[in-house]
Scaffold this motif. Structure first.
Motif, PDB file in Angstrom:
ATOM      1  N   ASP A  84      44.095  19.983   5.815  1.00  0.00           N
ATOM      2  CA  ASP A  84      43.372  18.916   6.515  1.00  0.00           C
ATOM      3  C   ASP A  84      42.495  18.097   5.573  1.00  0.00           C
ATOM      4  O   ASP A  84      42.379  16.880   5.728  1.00  0.00           O
ATOM      5  N   SER A  85      41.895  18.751   4.579  1.00  0.00           N
ATOM      6  CA  SER A  85      41.002  18.017   3.685  1.00  0.00           C
ATOM      7  C   SER A  85      41.787  17.045   2.800  1.00  0.00           C
ATOM      8  O   SER A  85      41.324  15.930   2.540  1.00  0.00           O
ATOM      9  N   PHE A  86      42.994  17.432   2.349  1.00  0.00           N
ATOM     10  CA  PHE A  86      43.776  16.509   1.519  1.00  0.00           C
ATOM     11  C   PHE A  86      44.360  15.381   2.367  1.00  0.00           C
ATOM     12  O   PHE A  86      44.481  14.246   1.901  1.00  0.00           O
ATOM     13  N   PHE A  89      41.593  13.021   2.587  1.00  0.00           N
ATOM     14  CA  PHE A  89      41.478  12.327   1.305  1.00  0.00           C
ATOM     15  C   PHE A  89      42.522  11.208   1.217  1.00  0.00           C
ATOM     16  O   PHE A  89      42.214  10.103   0.780  1.00  0.00           O
ATOM     17  N   ASN A  90      43.745  11.484   1.651  1.00  0.00           N
ATOM     18  CA  ASN A  90      44.797  10.458   1.609  1.00  0.00           C
ATOM     19  C   ASN A  90      44.450   9.286   2.517  1.00  0.00           C
ATOM     20  O   ASN A  90      44.784   8.141   2.214  1.00  0.00           O
ATOM     21  N   LEU A 100      49.597   8.460  -0.968  1.00  0.00           N
ATOM     22  CA  LEU A 100      50.059   9.543  -1.827  1.00  0.00           C
ATOM     23  C   LEU A 100      51.208  10.332  -1.201  1.00  0.00           C
ATOM     24  O   LEU A 100      51.758  11.220  -1.850  1.00  0.00           O
ATOM     25  N   GLY A 101      51.589  10.018   0.020  1.00  0.00           N
ATOM     26  CA  GLY A 101      52.618  10.765   0.733  1.00  0.00           C
ATOM     27  C   GLY A 101      53.944  10.862   0.005  1.00  0.00           C
ATOM     28  O   GLY A 101      54.621  11.885   0.057  1.00  0.00           O
ATOM     29  N   SER A 102      54.335   9.843  -0.688  1.00  0.00           N
ATOM     30  CA  SER A 102      55.619   9.837  -1.405  1.00  0.00           C
ATOM     31  C   SER A 102      55.543  10.562  -2.740  1.00  0.00           C
ATOM     32  O   SER A 102      56.553  10.687  -3.430  1.00  0.00           O
ATOM     33  N   TYR A 103      54.366  11.032  -3.122  1.00  0.00           N
ATOM     34  CA  TYR A 103      54.174  11.623  -4.444  1.00  0.00           C
ATOM     35  C   TYR A 103      53.791  13.098  -4.376  1.00  0.00           C
ATOM     36  O   TYR A 103      53.266  13.641  -5.344  1.00  0.00           O
TER      37      TYR A 103
END
Length: 172
Positions: A84-86, A89-90, A100-103
Motif C-alpha cells: 500500500d505504501s508503494f 508513492f506511485n 512507475l507501473g510499467s517499470y
C-alpha cells in the motif's frame, strides 16, 4: 546550383508539415498572449534525459530551480510487488504525469538535485527524477531529514500561491 525534385506525395507531406507548424506557432502565440501571470503546470516534453542539465530543465518546467552542482545519482530497483505504501508513492509520482507501473522489477537511475528555493535552515528539499534508459519515468520532491515526499504539481501550486501567482492547470 541545387536541383530539388518533389513528387506529389512528398509535396502533400511537406504541405501538411507546414500546416502543422503554422498551427503550432499560432497555438503557442495565443497561449503566451493570454497566459498573463499564470504558471505552467506541466514540464516541457522531455523525450530523453542524458545530462544533469536535462534534469535541471525538467524541474525548471515545474517552476523549481535546482542546484546542478549538488546532483547525485544512484541505482534503485522498482519493486515487482507493491504494498500500500508503494502504491501511494506511485500516486505522488503520477502527479507529474509519469507512472512507475510499467517499470516493476526494473532498475532505474535516481537523480537527486537540491532545490534551494524550498529548502530552509532546518530542512532541505530535493528534486528527484527516476530515469530508465534516458527516459524519465518518475519525479517527486523529497524533504530531508523527514523523508516526506510530495508531488510536483502540489508543491508548485503551493509555492506559487505563496508568491501570489495564479495557477492554470491543463485538462487531462
Amino acid at each position: 546550383m541545387f536541383l530539388f525534385t518533389v513528387t506529389k506525395p512528398g509535396l502533400r507531406q511537406a504541405g501538411a508539415l507546414a500546416l502543422c507548424a503554422v498551427c503550432l506557432c499560432g497555438t503557442v502565440a495565443a497561449a503566451v498572449h493570454f497566459s498573463g501571470d499564470a504558471v505552467a503546470a506541466a514540464a516541457p516534453v522531455t523525450a530523453t534525459v542524458e545530462t544533469t542539465q536535462d534534469i535541471g530543465t525538467y524541474f525548471t518546467g515545474y517552476g523549481f530551480e535546482t542546484d546542478l552542482s549538488s546532483a547525485a545519482v544512484d541505482k534503485v530497483k522498482i519493486p515487482k510487488k507493491w504494498d500500500d505504501s508503494f502504491t501511494a508513492f506511485n500516486q505522488v509520482v503520477q502527479e507529474s504525469g509519469l507512472d512507475l507501473g510499467s517499470y516493476k522489477g526494473k532498475t532505474v537511475e535516481k537523480w537527486t538535485l537540491l532545490c534551494p528555493q524550498l529548502s530552509t535552515g532546518d530542512k532541505d528539499t530535493y528534486c528527484v527524477l527516476l530515469v530508465y534508459k534516458t527516459k524519465p519515468v518518475g519525479a517527486y520532491l523529497l524533504e530531508k531529514p523527514s523523508g516526506e515526499v510530495s508531488g510536483l504539481v502540489t508543491a508548485a501550486k503551493t509555492a506559487a500561491e505563496a508568491d501570489g501567482v495564479e495557477i492554470e492547470y491543463p485538462e487531462d
